[in-house]
Design a protein around this motif. Structure first.
Motif, PDB file in Angstrom:
ATOM      1  N   ALA A 263       6.111  11.836  -4.009  1.00 25.71           N
ATOM      2  CA  ALA A 263       7.461  11.278  -4.097  1.00 25.71           C
ATOM      3  C   ALA A 263       7.721  10.296  -2.969  1.00 25.71           C
ATOM      4  O   ALA A 263       8.336   9.238  -3.171  1.00 25.71           O
ATOM      5  CB  ALA A 263       8.492  12.399  -4.076  1.00 25.71           C
ATOM      6  N   ALA A 264       7.252  10.617  -1.774  1.00 24.70           N
ATOM      7  CA  ALA A 264       7.471   9.729  -0.637  1.00 24.70           C
ATOM      8  C   ALA A 264       6.736   8.403  -0.818  1.00 24.70           C
ATOM      9  O   ALA A 264       7.265   7.335  -0.490  1.00 24.70           O
ATOM     10  CB  ALA A 264       7.008  10.407   0.652  1.00 24.70           C
ATOM     11  N   GLN A 265       5.528   8.463  -1.373  1.00 24.18           N
ATOM     12  CA  GLN A 265       4.730   7.251  -1.526  1.00 24.18           C
ATOM     13  C   GLN A 265       5.236   6.350  -2.646  1.00 24.18           C
ATOM     14  O   GLN A 265       5.123   5.129  -2.561  1.00 24.18           O
ATOM     15  CB  GLN A 265       3.263   7.625  -1.779  1.00 24.18           C
ATOM     16  N   HIS A 266       5.767   6.953  -3.705  1.00 23.96           N
ATOM     17  CA  HIS A 266       6.128   6.168  -4.884  1.00 23.96           C
ATOM     18  C   HIS A 266       7.637   6.057  -5.095  1.00 23.96           C
ATOM     19  O   HIS A 266       8.070   5.587  -6.148  1.00 23.96           O
ATOM     20  CB  HIS A 266       5.473   6.778  -6.124  1.00 23.96           C
ATOM     21  N   ASN A 267       8.424   6.497  -4.114  1.00 31.51           N
ATOM     22  CA  ASN A 267       9.877   6.486  -4.249  1.00 31.51           C
ATOM     23  C   ASN A 267      10.416   5.113  -4.631  1.00 31.51           C
ATOM     24  O   ASN A 267      11.157   4.956  -5.608  1.00 31.51           O
ATOM     25  CB  ASN A 267      10.514   6.949  -2.934  1.00 31.51           C
ATOM     26  N   ILE A 268      10.037   4.095  -3.868  1.00 30.85           N
ATOM     27  CA  ILE A 268      10.621   2.767  -4.068  1.00 30.85           C
ATOM     28  C   ILE A 268      10.226   2.188  -5.417  1.00 30.85           C
ATOM     29  O   ILE A 268      11.066   1.650  -6.157  1.00 30.85           O
ATOM     30  CB  ILE A 268      10.197   1.826  -2.921  1.00 30.85           C
ATOM     31  N   ALA A 269       8.953   2.291  -5.776  1.00 32.56           N
ATOM     32  CA  ALA A 269       8.497   1.720  -7.046  1.00 32.56           C
ATOM     33  C   ALA A 269       9.166   2.409  -8.231  1.00 32.56           C
ATOM     34  O   ALA A 269       9.614   1.756  -9.179  1.00 32.56           O
ATOM     35  CB  ALA A 269       6.983   1.835  -7.153  1.00 32.56           C
ATOM     36  N   VAL A 270       9.243   3.746  -8.187  1.00 28.78           N
ATOM     37  CA  VAL A 270       9.857   4.497  -9.293  1.00 28.78           C
ATOM     38  C   VAL A 270      11.312   4.113  -9.458  1.00 28.78           C
ATOM     39  O   VAL A 270      11.781   3.816 -10.571  1.00 28.78           O
ATOM     40  CB  VAL A 270       9.714   6.018  -9.052  1.00 28.78           C
ATOM     41  N   MET A 271      12.057   4.108  -8.363  1.00 26.15           N
ATOM     42  CA  MET A 271      13.482   3.827  -8.453  1.00 26.15           C
ATOM     43  C   MET A 271      13.733   2.371  -8.830  1.00 26.15           C
ATOM     44  O   MET A 271      14.695   2.071  -9.555  1.00 26.15           O
ATOM     45  CB  MET A 271      14.170   4.153  -7.129  1.00 26.15           C
TER      46      MET A 271
ATOM     47  N   ASP B  61       0.863  -1.184   0.000  1.00 24.24           N
ATOM     48  CA  ASP B  61       0.000   0.000   0.000  1.00 24.24           C
ATOM     49  C   ASP B  61       0.896   1.229   0.000  1.00 24.24           C
ATOM     50  O   ASP B  61       1.633   1.463   0.958  1.00 24.24           O
ATOM     51  CB  ASP B  61      -0.895  -0.013   1.237  1.00 24.24           C
ATOM     52  N   ALA B  62       0.851   2.014  -1.074  1.00 27.80           N
ATOM     53  CA  ALA B  62       1.742   3.177  -1.202  1.00 27.80           C
ATOM     54  C   ALA B  62       1.557   4.167  -0.065  1.00 27.80           C
ATOM     55  O   ALA B  62       2.501   4.867   0.328  1.00 27.80           O
ATOM     56  CB  ALA B  62       1.503   3.872  -2.540  1.00 27.80           C
ATOM     57  N   SER B  63       0.355   4.237   0.504  1.00 30.25           N
ATOM     58  CA  SER B  63       0.100   5.195   1.581  1.00 30.25           C
ATOM     59  C   SER B  63       0.851   4.833   2.861  1.00 30.25           C
ATOM     60  O   SER B  63       0.971   5.654   3.765  1.00 30.25           O
ATOM     61  CB  SER B  63      -1.394   5.276   1.868  1.00 30.25           C
ATOM     62  N   GLN B  64       1.353   3.597   2.937  1.00 23.85           N
ATOM     63  CA  GLN B  64       2.094   3.158   4.118  1.00 23.85           C
ATOM     64  C   GLN B  64       3.598   3.384   3.999  1.00 23.85           C
ATOM     65  O   GLN B  64       4.346   3.059   4.917  1.00 23.85           O
ATOM     66  CB  GLN B  64       1.820   1.672   4.377  1.00 23.85           C
ATOM     67  N   ALA B  65       4.034   3.926   2.875  1.00 24.72           N
ATOM     68  CA  ALA B  65       5.461   4.175   2.678  1.00 24.72           C
ATOM     69  C   ALA B  65       5.972   5.193   3.692  1.00 24.72           C
ATOM     70  O   ALA B  65       5.289   6.170   4.013  1.00 24.72           O
ATOM     71  CB  ALA B  65       5.710   4.673   1.266  1.00 24.72           C
ATOM     72  N   GLN B  66       7.161   4.957   4.198  1.00 23.61           N
ATOM     73  CA  GLN B  66       7.748   5.838   5.200  1.00 23.61           C
ATOM     74  C   GLN B  66       9.074   6.390   4.699  1.00 23.61           C
ATOM     75  O   GLN B  66       9.830   5.696   4.016  1.00 23.61           O
ATOM     76  CB  GLN B  66       7.962   5.086   6.520  1.00 23.61           C
ATOM     77  N   LEU B  67       9.334   7.635   5.079  1.00 22.92           N
ATOM     78  CA  LEU B  67      10.599   8.264   4.724  1.00 22.92           C
ATOM     79  C   LEU B  67      11.697   7.791   5.676  1.00 22.92           C
ATOM     80  O   LEU B  67      11.408   7.395   6.820  1.00 22.92           O
ATOM     81  CB  LEU B  67      10.471   9.782   4.809  1.00 22.92           C
ATOM     82  N   PRO B  68      12.965   7.815   5.232  1.00 22.11           N
ATOM     83  CA  PRO B  68      14.065   7.455   6.125  1.00 22.11           C
ATOM     84  C   PRO B  68      14.078   8.332   7.374  1.00 22.11           C
ATOM     85  O   PRO B  68      13.710   9.510   7.321  1.00 22.11           O
ATOM     86  CB  PRO B  68      15.309   7.703   5.258  1.00 22.11           C
ATOM     87  N   LYS B  69      14.508   7.765   8.493  1.00 21.12           N
ATOM     88  CA  LYS B  69      14.472   8.499   9.758  1.00 21.12           C
ATOM     89  C   LYS B  69      15.340   9.756   9.734  1.00 21.12           C
ATOM     90  O   LYS B  69      15.039  10.745  10.403  1.00 21.12           O
ATOM     91  CB  LYS B  69      14.909   7.572  10.890  1.00 21.12           C
ATOM     92  N   TRP B  70      16.441   9.726   8.938  1.00 21.59           N
ATOM     93  CA  TRP B  70      17.331  10.887   8.948  1.00 21.59           C
ATOM     94  C   TRP B  70      16.651  12.133   8.394  1.00 21.59           C
ATOM     95  O   TRP B  70      17.066  13.260   8.698  1.00 21.59           O
ATOM     96  CB  TRP B  70      18.612  10.598   8.169  1.00 21.59           C
ATOM     97  N   MET B  71      15.594  11.957   7.625  1.00 23.20           N
ATOM     98  CA  MET B  71      14.916  13.129   7.060  1.00 23.20           C
ATOM     99  C   MET B  71      14.203  13.955   8.131  1.00 23.20           C
ATOM    100  O   MET B  71      13.943  15.145   7.921  1.00 23.20           O
ATOM    101  CB  MET B  71      13.925  12.696   5.981  1.00 23.20           C
TER     102      MET B  71
END
Length: 225
Positions: free
Chosen positions: A196-204, A100-110
């Protein structure tokens, strides 16, 4: 030079659309000194890409990257290795993407970006550009393509400059929106950050797999020619 640009533009586009650096830029712009920090972040990014590309050119030139205007064998081996790395990395990212793209999380360092001093903002951008496991292989591959084309030094520098410019457009877009729109741009930038946060992994993952296959093909072509 035209053929070289055709090779490097794909790598530059992949660097430009890297979602995490774009999110980082948007977070930097949201800091109290967003204008200054944004400019520093952009400068650090440009420096990071330029420095890594220049180092590869400096090493590849004396290393005989081009023989009679044809890529040397070791360049083929390098592209093959980078291609395998990117393709495997892309497959790994795709398998680990959130269902679920809405569950994507940004890295903690951000979460610490709003507390970074200006010098650390600049250093973060350099690291994201030159030391990031995603961007570094793309920059190395682009610089290797430039070095192996047998171009004069001036054209090599111009090709690298074009790569850096195109590779920086992803960051320059939100910076330009912020500088022109000011506070009115916050909503637009917020929407960009969320997407960008939600689709970062799929796009890359898709980008890395496709570019990895291209590099594998290029490497095999050089090694068998």
């Amino acid at each position: 030079m035209g053929q070289v640009l055709g090779d490097v533009l794909g790598f530059a586009a992949a660097v430009a659309v890297s979602p995490l650096p774009i999110v980082a830029m948007i977070l930097v712009l949201a800091t109290p000194r967003g204008r200054r920090n944004g400019l520093l972040f952009a400068a650090g990014w440009v420096l990071g890409l330029s420095a890594l590309g220049a180092i590869v050119l400096a090493i590849a030139g004396p290393g005989g990257a081009s023989s009679k205007s044809q890529p040397a064998t070791w360049v083929g081996g390098l592209k093959l290795a980078l291609g395998l790395l990117l393709a495997l990395f892309g497959l790994r990212m795709w398998r680990r993407r959130p269902k679920d793209a809405s569950q994507a999380q940004l890295p903690k360092w951000m979460s610490t970006i709003d507390r970074l001093a200006p010098l650390k903002v600049f250093g973060l951008a350099v690291a994201l550009a030159a030391l990031n496991a995603k961007n570094a292989p793309l920059t190395i591959a682009a610089a290797a393509s430039i070095a192996s084309a047998g171009l004069p030094v001036g054209q090599q520098i111009a090709s690298l400059a074009i790569f850096v410019l195109i590779g920086s457009l992803g960051l320059l877009a939100p910076l330009g929106v912020f500088l022109i729109g000011g506070d009115r741009a916050k909503t637009t930038l917020g929407n960009w950050k969320q997407w960008a946060a939600q689709h970062n992994i799929a796009v890359m993952a898709v980008l890395f797999f496709v570019l990895g296959l291209k590099l594998i093909g290029d490497g095999i072509g050089i090694l068998t020619s």
